[in-house]
Design a protein around this motif. Structure first.
Motif, PDB file in Angstrom:
ATOM      1  N   PRO A  20     -15.431  -6.388  -4.093  1.00 53.05           N
ATOM      2  CA  PRO A  20     -14.265  -6.990  -4.604  1.00 53.05           C
ATOM      3  C   PRO A  20     -13.523  -5.361  -5.154  1.00 53.05           C
ATOM      4  O   PRO A  20     -13.743  -5.302  -6.312  1.00 53.05           O
ATOM      5  CB  PRO A  20     -14.837  -7.906  -5.777  1.00 53.05           C
ATOM      6  CG  PRO A  20     -16.263  -7.281  -6.139  1.00 53.05           C
ATOM      7  CD  PRO A  20     -16.751  -6.744  -4.963  1.00 53.05           C
ATOM      8  N   ARG A  21     -12.634  -5.129  -4.403  1.00 51.00           N
ATOM      9  CA  ARG A  21     -12.193  -3.713  -4.647  1.00 51.00           C
ATOM     10  C   ARG A  21     -11.455  -3.564  -5.932  1.00 51.00           C
ATOM     11  O   ARG A  21     -11.425  -2.572  -6.551  1.00 51.00           O
ATOM     12  CB  ARG A  21     -11.075  -3.321  -3.640  1.00 51.00           C
ATOM     13  CG  ARG A  21     -10.355  -1.912  -3.691  1.00 51.00           C
ATOM     14  CD  ARG A  21      -9.441  -1.555  -2.539  1.00 51.00           C
ATOM     15  NE  ARG A  21      -9.069  -0.484  -3.027  1.00 51.00           N
ATOM     16  CZ  ARG A  21      -9.542   0.823  -2.873  1.00 51.00           C
ATOM     17  NH1 ARG A  21     -10.440   0.934  -2.750  1.00 51.00           N
ATOM     18  NH2 ARG A  21      -8.533   1.915  -3.204  1.00 51.00           N
ATOM     19  N   TRP A  22     -10.819  -4.673  -6.523  1.00 52.66           N
ATOM     20  CA  TRP A  22      -9.947  -4.541  -7.565  1.00 52.66           C
ATOM     21  C   TRP A  22     -10.921  -4.342  -8.753  1.00 52.66           C
ATOM     22  O   TRP A  22     -10.388  -3.587  -9.691  1.00 52.66           O
ATOM     23  CB  TRP A  22      -9.210  -5.791  -7.964  1.00 52.66           C
ATOM     24  CG  TRP A  22     -10.088  -6.816  -8.524  1.00 52.66           C
ATOM     25  CD1 TRP A  22     -10.886  -8.210  -7.630  1.00 52.66           C
ATOM     26  CD2 TRP A  22     -10.687  -7.254  -9.621  1.00 52.66           C
ATOM     27  NE1 TRP A  22     -11.533  -8.917  -8.511  1.00 52.66           N
ATOM     28  CE2 TRP A  22     -11.406  -8.310  -9.971  1.00 52.66           C
ATOM     29  CE3 TRP A  22     -10.116  -6.596 -11.244  1.00 52.66           C
ATOM     30  CZ2 TRP A  22     -11.827  -8.973 -11.024  1.00 52.66           C
ATOM     31  CZ3 TRP A  22     -10.704  -7.183 -12.150  1.00 52.66           C
ATOM     32  CH2 TRP A  22     -11.551  -8.320 -12.221  1.00 52.66           C
ATOM     33  N   LEU A  23     -12.165  -4.799  -8.842  1.00 51.66           N
ATOM     34  CA  LEU A  23     -12.916  -4.314 -10.004  1.00 51.66           C
ATOM     35  C   LEU A  23     -13.319  -2.753 -10.132  1.00 51.66           C
ATOM     36  O   LEU A  23     -12.947  -2.473 -11.019  1.00 51.66           O
ATOM     37  CB  LEU A  23     -14.557  -4.793  -9.607  1.00 51.66           C
ATOM     38  CG  LEU A  23     -14.759  -6.555  -9.988  1.00 51.66           C
ATOM     39  CD1 LEU A  23     -16.059  -6.738  -9.519  1.00 51.66           C
ATOM     40  CD2 LEU A  23     -14.511  -6.649 -11.465  1.00 51.66           C
ATOM     41  N   TYR A  24     -13.186  -2.260  -8.991  1.00 45.89           N
ATOM     42  CA  TYR A  24     -13.679  -0.645  -8.953  1.00 45.89           C
ATOM     43  C   TYR A  24     -12.416   0.078  -9.091  1.00 45.89           C
ATOM     44  O   TYR A  24     -12.227   1.325  -9.739  1.00 45.89           O
ATOM     45  CB  TYR A  24     -14.233  -0.331  -7.612  1.00 45.89           C
ATOM     46  CG  TYR A  24     -15.665  -1.156  -7.776  1.00 45.89           C
ATOM     47  CD1 TYR A  24     -16.707  -0.688  -8.378  1.00 45.89           C
ATOM     48  CD2 TYR A  24     -15.816  -2.230  -6.992  1.00 45.89           C
ATOM     49  CE1 TYR A  24     -18.150  -1.140  -8.361  1.00 45.89           C
ATOM     50  CE2 TYR A  24     -16.689  -2.999  -6.959  1.00 45.89           C
ATOM     51  CZ  TYR A  24     -18.102  -2.485  -7.786  1.00 45.89           C
ATOM     52  OH  TYR A  24     -19.271  -3.014  -7.693  1.00 45.89           O
ATOM     53  N   VAL A  25     -11.328  -0.577  -8.728  1.00 45.27           N
ATOM     54  CA  VAL A  25      -9.879   0.184  -9.214  1.00 45.27           C
ATOM     55  C   VAL A  25      -9.504   0.152 -10.519  1.00 45.27           C
ATOM     56  O   VAL A  25      -9.176   1.302 -11.292  1.00 45.27           O
ATOM     57  CB  VAL A  25      -8.735  -0.523  -8.232  1.00 45.27           C
ATOM     58  CG1 VAL A  25      -7.399   0.051  -8.961  1.00 45.27           C
ATOM     59  CG2 VAL A  25      -8.976  -0.122  -6.805  1.00 45.27           C
ATOM     60  N   ALA A 158     -18.166  -1.989   2.373  1.00 48.43           N
ATOM     61  CA  ALA A 158     -17.284  -1.322   1.337  1.00 48.43           C
ATOM     62  C   ALA A 158     -15.773  -1.836   1.611  1.00 48.43           C
ATOM     63  O   ALA A 158     -15.589  -2.231   2.845  1.00 48.43           O
ATOM     64  CB  ALA A 158     -17.411   0.092   1.035  1.00 48.43           C
ATOM     65  N   SER A 159     -14.770  -1.700   0.950  1.00 45.79           N
ATOM     66  CA  SER A 159     -13.442  -1.739   1.028  1.00 45.79           C
ATOM     67  C   SER A 159     -12.347  -0.736   0.473  1.00 45.79           C
ATOM     68  O   SER A 159     -12.696  -0.277  -0.546  1.00 45.79           O
ATOM     69  CB  SER A 159     -13.131  -3.171   0.407  1.00 45.79           C
ATOM     70  OG  SER A 159     -13.199  -2.992  -0.727  1.00 45.79           O
ATOM     71  N   VAL A 160     -11.544  -0.277   1.382  1.00 50.03           N
ATOM     72  CA  VAL A 160     -10.721   0.757   1.143  1.00 50.03           C
ATOM     73  C   VAL A 160      -9.036   0.308   1.338  1.00 50.03           C
ATOM     74  O   VAL A 160      -9.100  -0.427   2.356  1.00 50.03           O
ATOM     75  CB  VAL A 160     -10.763   2.026   1.664  1.00 50.03           C
ATOM     76  CG1 VAL A 160      -9.593   3.127   1.391  1.00 50.03           C
ATOM     77  CG2 VAL A 160     -12.073   2.701   1.142  1.00 50.03           C
ATOM     78  N   GLN A 161      -8.447   0.334   0.631  1.00 52.69           N
ATOM     79  CA  GLN A 161      -6.926  -0.281   0.795  1.00 52.69           C
ATOM     80  C   GLN A 161      -6.133   1.061   1.199  1.00 52.69           C
ATOM     81  O   GLN A 161      -5.962   1.944   0.503  1.00 52.69           O
ATOM     82  CB  GLN A 161      -6.276  -1.020  -0.382  1.00 52.69           C
ATOM     83  CG  GLN A 161      -5.037  -1.477   0.121  1.00 52.69           C
ATOM     84  CD  GLN A 161      -4.490  -2.576  -1.042  1.00 52.69           C
ATOM     85  OE1 GLN A 161      -4.581  -2.227  -2.053  1.00 52.69           O
ATOM     86  NE2 GLN A 161      -3.999  -3.830  -0.853  1.00 52.69           N
ATOM     87  N   THR A 162      -5.060   0.890   2.344  1.00 57.47           N
ATOM     88  CA  THR A 162      -4.473   1.788   2.809  1.00 57.47           C
ATOM     89  C   THR A 162      -2.887   1.769   2.475  1.00 57.47           C
ATOM     90  O   THR A 162      -1.882   2.589   2.538  1.00 57.47           O
ATOM     91  CB  THR A 162      -4.762   2.207   4.215  1.00 57.47           C
ATOM     92  OG1 THR A 162      -4.106   1.189   4.896  1.00 57.47           O
ATOM     93  CG2 THR A 162      -6.086   2.458   4.557  1.00 57.47           C
ATOM     94  N   VAL A 163      -2.705   0.410   2.633  1.00 54.93           N
ATOM     95  CA  VAL A 163      -1.063   0.031   2.369  1.00 54.93           C
ATOM     96  C   VAL A 163      -1.190  -1.441   1.744  1.00 54.93           C
ATOM     97  O   VAL A 163      -1.581  -2.136   2.042  1.00 54.93           O
ATOM     98  CB  VAL A 163      -0.488  -0.004   3.918  1.00 54.93           C
ATOM     99  CG1 VAL A 163      -1.051  -1.177   4.592  1.00 54.93           C
ATOM    100  CG2 VAL A 163       1.033  -0.302   3.696  1.00 54.93           C
ATOM    101  N   ARG A 164      -0.075  -1.663   0.837  1.00 51.22           N
ATOM    102  CA  ARG A 164       0.096  -2.939   0.390  1.00 51.22           C
ATOM    103  C   ARG A 164       1.643  -3.310   0.841  1.00 51.22           C
ATOM    104  O   ARG A 164       2.422  -2.597   0.997  1.00 51.22           O
ATOM    105  CB  ARG A 164       0.105  -2.631  -1.215  1.00 51.22           C
ATOM    106  CG  ARG A 164      -1.170  -2.495  -1.949  1.00 51.22           C
ATOM    107  CD  ARG A 164      -1.055  -2.444  -3.501  1.00 51.22           C
ATOM    108  NE  ARG A 164      -2.363  -1.782  -3.782  1.00 51.22           N
ATOM    109  CZ  ARG A 164      -2.469  -1.506  -5.125  1.00 51.22           C
ATOM    110  NH1 ARG A 164      -1.514  -1.730  -5.816  1.00 51.22           N
ATOM    111  NH2 ARG A 164      -3.632  -0.820  -5.448  1.00 51.22           N
ATOM    112  N   GLY A 165       1.466  -4.580   0.864  1.00 51.33           N
ATOM    113  CA  GLY A 165       2.870  -5.126   1.478  1.00 51.33           C
ATOM    114  C   GLY A 165       2.893  -5.396   2.953  1.00 51.33           C
ATOM    115  O   GLY A 165       2.043  -4.855   3.928  1.00 51.33           O
ATOM    116  N   CYS A 166       3.664  -6.706   3.185  1.00 56.07           N
ATOM    117  CA  CYS A 166       3.723  -6.975   4.732  1.00 56.07           C
ATOM    118  C   CYS A 166       5.320  -7.356   4.869  1.00 56.07           C
ATOM    119  O   CYS A 166       5.848  -8.141   4.117  1.00 56.07           O
ATOM    120  CB  CYS A 166       2.853  -7.995   5.088  1.00 56.07           C
ATOM    121  SG  CYS A 166       2.771  -8.455   6.679  1.00 56.07           S
TER     122      CYS A 166
END
Length: 516
Positions: A20-25, A158-166
């Motif tokens: 759950p990426r948000w936890l680590y952000v 694991a999870s990494v985010q590269t872009v937000r929005g669509c």
């Protein structure tokens, strides 16, 4: 005083598929003066209430599906004297609900990367605001996650985010309303630093957890050219070039590093992009197919998708270019008929999708569908256990309906039974094994079978379950399967792995020391 970050879940599996990426952000956004936060992912293990003490700060991230559990945790934490802060997409949409039902002292709306430090400072000073506007921050402000805090052996991916929005506007999706239609894209430098850190830890399967990994389509470029909009065209070309640079750098990582992402069907028209994905080892993608009929696509405002034979051909295009599809299909659309279920199952088989999910039409807050449904229900309100059906996430799970919209030709039970039948057939051992034939390694093929079964079991509580007993059995099966599957996905740590250079300049990497 201690900071707790909690990802609520009604069911704990001991092992989870994706971090759950948000936890680590938010852990990264927590100032060092507060110490390392206590991270609790309830998909692994339920919160121990005794961990929360008076004066602590408890951050709870909720989406619609886990809001009820989140509220229970919030009330518990407040009773123990802690400051309670809610965030996440559901709290963004319903901040007053988190106050009324979850015991919130404060609610963060929108992105938490920047505003979280201020929230903590205010709580520690005893002066939290009722609502904080996190807004939509620019990509340059996105924080990399604190992966040094992750329990490595608890997650498969694991999870990494590269872009937000669509940029799309699908009727069933809230992303474009909450995260915006303008792609906010991180540079390849910061993305690669995070990915390399994860590979050093031994994660070789990584989800690129984007709202849409393909933010610029060929159609977007053509329209900008036709409109002679040079500014817009240059902006789109820059976003596209950054995508290609990222994929070129991903291709320089050890060959057994595997990525998965989410994209729209239009990517099938862009074979140059698909080829770059293949070279980058982006082996799989969730593609929102939604419906196999033109009428169904019209129902969900997704008429840019293909249907029928054209749909099958587009999905096969992904596979021909080395990208394996998790197809997402919706049942219960107004235009659906009994024959739609078999047609969908046949299309999924003919298109050779590796995985599929068959969900029943459910209106989610923040979507066009939900707003329309809520307006329709205003004239004849329905209550279950005293709770309006338009607040279905507050209804105890065993009492929730299987279908929320009355279908014009089929009963809710018929839609549910036919949906479940498609799931059971698609994820029968016979068909899973047949689909795994494209995998060369027996170890990897076994992992495919196990993850297919886990995926099926974890979906037992999303509208297709007949009763709570089935949900309980499915959770137990998932627990049994998850631990051996995690070991199959793991790799040896690579602590000395170098960061790949910029586009076109290969960097030396360590020899691959794990089984592919």
């Amino acid at each position: 005083m201690r900071v707790h970050l909690i990802n609520p879940s009604e069911v704990s599996f001991g092992t989870a598929v994706i971090t759950p990426r948000w936890l680590y952000v938010l852990a990264a956004a927590t100032p060092a003066s507060f110490g390392d936060p206590h991270l609790v992912d309830e998909t692994l293990e339920a919160l121990d209430p005794l961990e929360v003490q008076a004066g602590d700060i408890v951050g709870i991230g909720i989406h619609t599906a886990n809001a009820l559990r989140g509220y229970a945790i919030g009330k518990l934490a407040r009773e123990r004297g802690a400051h309670v802060v809610f965030g996440g997409i559901h709290a963004t949409l319903y901040p007053s609900e988190a106050h009324e039902l979850g015991g919130a002292h404060a609610v963060v709306k929108g992105d938490g990367d920047v505003v979280w430090a201020r929230v903590l400072a205010d709580c520690s000073g005893g002066t939290p605001l009722p609502v904080y506007e996190g807004g939509r921050i620019e990509a340059s402000e996105f924080l990399p996650a604190r992966w040094d805090l992750v329990p490595r052996k608890s997650y498969m991916w694991a999870s990494v985010q590269t872009v937000r929005g669509c940029p799309k506007h699908c009727s069933f999706c809230s992303v474009w309303r909450t995260d915006g239609q303008r792609p906010r894209q991180r540079t390849s430098d910061v993305v690669m630093e995070e990915i390399v850190q994860l590979r050093r830890l031994g994660f070789r399967f990584i989800a690129l957890a984007d709202d849409n990994f393909y933010p610029v389509t060929l159609t977007d470029l053509r329209l900008a050219e036709q409109q002679h909009n040079a500014t817009r065209l240059n902006e789109l070309k820059a976003i596209r070039a950054e995508r290609f640079e990222l994929m070129a750098r991903l291709a320089q990582l050890p060959a057994d590093t595997i990525f998965f992402t989410q994209i729209t069907m239009e990517a099938a028209e862009d074979t140059e992009f698909l080829d770059a994905m293949r070279k980058a080892n982006i082996k799989g993608a969730l593609v929102g197919v939604e419906s196999v009929t033109p009428e169904g696509l019209k129902d969900v405002y997704k008429e840019f998708n293909a249907s029928g034979a054209d749909l099958v051909e587009q999905l096969r295009t992904f596979r021909r270019h080395g990208v394996y599809v998790l197809g997402s299909f919706i049942f219960g659309l107004p235009s659906d008929r009994p024959e739609t279920f078999n047609a969908t199952a046949m299309a999924a088989a003919q298109a050779e999708v590796a995985f599929a999910q068959f969900v029943m039409l459910t209106p989610y807050p923040g979507t066009v569908d939900f707003n329309r449904w809520e307006k329709e229900m205003a004239d004849s309100p329905v209550r279950i256990a005293g709770i309006p059906i338009t607040r279905r996430w507050l209804i105890p799970a065993p009492l929730r309906p299987k279908l929320y919209w009355a279908h014009p030709t089929m009963s809710a039970e018929e839609v549910r039974e036919r949906t479940q039948s498609v799931w059971d057939t698609f994820y029968s051992l016979k068909y899973i094994w047949a689909r795994s034939g494209f995998i060369k390694s027996m170890r990897a093929r076994l992992a495919f079978v196990l993850i297919s079964k886990i995926y099926r079991q974890m979906y037992a509580d999303t509208g297709i379950a007949t009763d709570s007993a089935r949900v309980s059995r499915s959770a137990q099966w998932a627990r049994w399967l998850a631990k051996p599957c995690q070991r199959l996905f793991a790799a040896a740590p690579m602590p000395n792995l170098k960061l790949p250079e910029t586009w076109g300049t290969p960097a030396p990497v360590e020899p691959v020391g794990s089984v592919s």
